[in-house]
Design a protein around this motif. Structure first.
Motif, PDB file in Angstrom:
ATOM      1  N   GLN A  97      -6.992  -6.661   8.173  1.00  0.00           N
ATOM      2  CA  GLN A  97      -8.001  -6.963   7.156  1.00  0.00           C
ATOM      3  C   GLN A  97      -8.753  -5.687   6.765  1.00  0.00           C
ATOM      4  N   LEU A  98      -9.105  -4.865   7.765  1.00  0.00           N
ATOM      5  CA  LEU A  98      -9.764  -3.602   7.480  1.00  0.00           C
ATOM      6  C   LEU A  98      -8.849  -2.696   6.658  1.00  0.00           C
ATOM      7  N   ALA A 105      -4.904   5.601   2.724  1.00  0.00           N
ATOM      8  CA  ALA A 105      -4.250   4.413   2.175  1.00  0.00           C
ATOM      9  C   ALA A 105      -4.920   3.927   0.896  1.00  0.00           C
ATOM     10  N   PHE A 106      -4.105   3.468  -0.052  1.00  0.00           N
ATOM     11  CA  PHE A 106      -4.629   2.824  -1.253  1.00  0.00           C
ATOM     12  C   PHE A 106      -3.676   1.710  -1.652  1.00  0.00           C
ATOM     13  N   ALA A 148      -7.885   0.098   1.731  1.00  0.00           N
ATOM     14  CA  ALA A 148      -6.892   0.433   0.708  1.00  0.00           C
ATOM     15  C   ALA A 148      -7.357  -0.016  -0.670  1.00  0.00           C
ATOM     16  N   TYR A 149      -7.967  -1.185  -0.744  1.00  0.00           N
ATOM     17  CA  TYR A 149      -8.464  -1.685  -2.030  1.00  0.00           C
ATOM     18  C   TYR A 149      -9.603  -0.810  -2.531  1.00  0.00           C
ATOM     19  N   ASP A 150     -10.539  -0.462  -1.647  1.00  0.00           N
ATOM     20  CA  ASP A 150     -11.664   0.387  -2.052  1.00  0.00           C
ATOM     21  C   ASP A 150     -11.173   1.749  -2.553  1.00  0.00           C
ATOM     22  N   ASN A 151     -10.183   2.305  -1.874  1.00  0.00           N
ATOM     23  CA  ASN A 151      -9.659   3.608  -2.303  1.00  0.00           C
ATOM     24  C   ASN A 151      -8.969   3.518  -3.660  1.00  0.00           C
ATOM     25  N   ARG A 152      -8.300   2.407  -3.889  1.00  0.00           N
ATOM     26  CA  ARG A 152      -7.673   2.226  -5.205  1.00  0.00           C
ATOM     27  C   ARG A 152      -8.745   2.149  -6.293  1.00  0.00           C
ATOM     28  N   GLN A 153      -9.823   1.421  -6.025  1.00  0.00           N
ATOM     29  CA  GLN A 153     -10.905   1.314  -7.002  1.00  0.00           C
ATOM     30  C   GLN A 153     -11.515   2.685  -7.282  1.00  0.00           C
ATOM     31  N   LYS A 154     -11.664   3.483  -6.234  1.00  0.00           N
ATOM     32  CA  LYS A 154     -12.195   4.839  -6.420  1.00  0.00           C
ATOM     33  C   LYS A 154     -11.250   5.677  -7.278  1.00  0.00           C
ATOM     34  N   VAL A 203       0.833  -1.207   0.000  1.00  0.00           N
ATOM     35  CA  VAL A 203       0.000   0.000   0.000  1.00  0.00           C
ATOM     36  C   VAL A 203       0.865   1.253   0.000  1.00  0.00           C
ATOM     37  N   GLY A 204       0.246   2.355  -0.427  1.00  0.00           N
ATOM     38  CA  GLY A 204       0.812   3.690  -0.318  1.00  0.00           C
ATOM     39  C   GLY A 204      -0.192   4.590   0.361  1.00  0.00           C
TER      40      GLY A 204
END
Length: 459
Positions: free
Chosen positions: A425-426, A449-450, A431-437, A343-344
């Protein structure tokens, strides 16, 4: 009564090294530049005897918080109060010239100190080859009841990230404040380095004193200030220091042969992990670390690795180099595990988008029971060449509180009610949701975080 203990934990301590595990410390992690330097300045302003520090990189015009002026202003004021102010600066070799903003003791540097009327004492110290003296430590009132040490990775060069603050060149970084018996070992390390600083007999290798001004090693351990077990650990290359005078209550250690207790502790802690590993580091892990992280993933350990989202140029150059393929293959292998995330972090840029925050921290938390905070990166220079210092800490309450603090900054979510596995896990989910956004052009994120794609990192 001795402060040395045997740690009762599945995360082992090191039996061999300059410094033992000591009980009775207080520890306070400090996150990002402004809070860290605010606290260090408060400690300097309350100091009664001395202020000693070791600096790798420094911008002379770096501004301390709350209108205190530059870093040199703060140190000059301390010296004017009659405190014993001493600074160890790194002096680059030709091979390492240009590696960061070093205050190398040039004629211009000496002229500036003379023009300021600076009355602190300074020595310059080289490393070998293209390596550097990478310890970043501050020590207040060495050898006295108020003795307090600060250990970490923040350089007084860039202002680091502050939540809610918009600015360029933001950095995320960490220090830890240690008071109690283990501060004695930071004291011992400073004396060893001061007395054997490589340039102490050169005309331009000292400031404010002569090269024969030696310090005595500490003779007793600082009194307890808390309930935390800490081991001060170092990386020091072979042949750098010759005086093996042991730390108080410590065992003799042949420093002439070098020391790599920070590196050894990293490996042992990863191998012992049962539940979770959380890492923040400026560098991708070298093969020795990456292979052990994969072994931990095979054991079912949850792992989050926070790195700069926009890596340095040398990472991109390595990605293009066929000879470094094995290194990136190992990193990509970690990305195939469900319980791993690379993540970044990125903060609002004030214009509806996001700006990357450079991760300069060097920390690892394991199983919510142990952590290390210091100057050591997970690249080969830090592991095998630089002089480094970390504080390894065994304290469930302190580790959980620090994990909660870090994740709140990165996720905008309080994980105090979660255990370590659920918290990571959270972290991965947000991070995954932010990347998708971000891929949809939506920067209205939860936190900072993404997730990053290991197979594309540095490409």
């Amino acid at each position: 009564m001795t402060s040395i203990i045997n740690v009762q934990s599945h995360i082992p301590c090191l039996a061999s090294g300059s410094y033992p595990v000591r009980y009775g410390n207080s520890v306070h992690p400090l996150v990002d530049s402004a809070p860290t330097f605010r606290r260090i300045c408060e400690a300097i302003e309350n100091a009664q005897i001395s202020v000693w520090l070791s600096i790798t990189f420094m911008a002379p015009d770096f501004r301390m918080p709350d209108g205190r002026g530059t870093i040199l202003d703060v140190l000059d004021r301390a010296a004017a109060r009659g405190l014993d102010v001493r600074i160890l600066f790194w002096r680059p070799n030709p091979e390492s010239s240009g590696y960061g903003q070093a205050f190398a003791g040039s004629k211009e540097d000496h002229d500036m100190l003379a023009a300021r009327g600076s009355r602190f004492r300074a020595r310059w110290d080289r490393a070998f080859g293209y390596y550097c003296q990478h310890q970043k430590i501050w020590l207040i009132d060495a050898g006295h009841p108020s003795e307090t040490a600060f250990i970490g990775g923040i350089n007084p060069t860039f202002q680091t990230f502050e939540p809610g603050h918009i600015g360029e060149n933001q950095r995320h970084d960490i220090y830890v404040e240690v008071a109690g018996p283990s501060a004695t070992d930071v004291h011992h390390n400073f004396v060893q380095r001061w007395n054997e600083a490589s340039e102490r007999m050169e005309a331009d290798g000292v400031w404010g004193h002569t090269g024969d001004d030696e310090l005595p090693f500490p003779s007793q351990v600082s009194a307890p200030r808390g309930n935390t077990s800490v081991q001060i650990q170092r990386n020091v290359y072979k042949g750098r220091y010759s005086n093996s005078c042991p730390t108080p209550e410590g065992s003799p250690f042949d420093i002439v042969e070098g020391e790599h207790s920070v590196s050894e502790q990293y490996l042992q802690a990863i191998d012992a992990a049962r539940r979770s590993i959380y890492i923040e580091n400026q560098a991708l892990p070298i093969l020795e670390i990456a292979s052990r992280l994969e072994d931990a993933l095979k054991r079912g350990v949850d792992i989050v690795l926070l790195v700069p989202a926009n890596p340095e140029d040398h990472v991109r150059a390595a990605r293009r180099n066929p000879e470094r393929k094995a290194f990136f293959d190992r990193i990509e292998a970690l990305g195939r595990y469900e319980k791993f995330a690379l993540v970044g972090i990125a903060g609002p840029d004030g214009q509806g988008g996001r700006s990357h925050i450079y991760v300069h921290a060097k920390v690892m938390l394991v199983d919510d029971v142990w952590m290390t905070i210091g100057s050591c990166n997970l690249h080969s220079n830090s592991f095998f060449g630089h002089t480094e210092m970390n504080a390894a800490i065994w304290d469930e309450e302190a580790v959980r509180a620090f994990r909660r603090q870090l994740l709140f900054e990165h996720l905008g979510h309080d994980t105090g009610h979660l255990d370590d596995r659920a918290a990571l896990q959270l972290y991965r989910d947000i991070a995954y949701d932010n990347r998708q956004k971000a891929e949809r052009g939506d920067y209205n994120w939860q936190g900072l975080a993404f997730s990053l794609e290991p197979s594309a990192y540095g490409a």
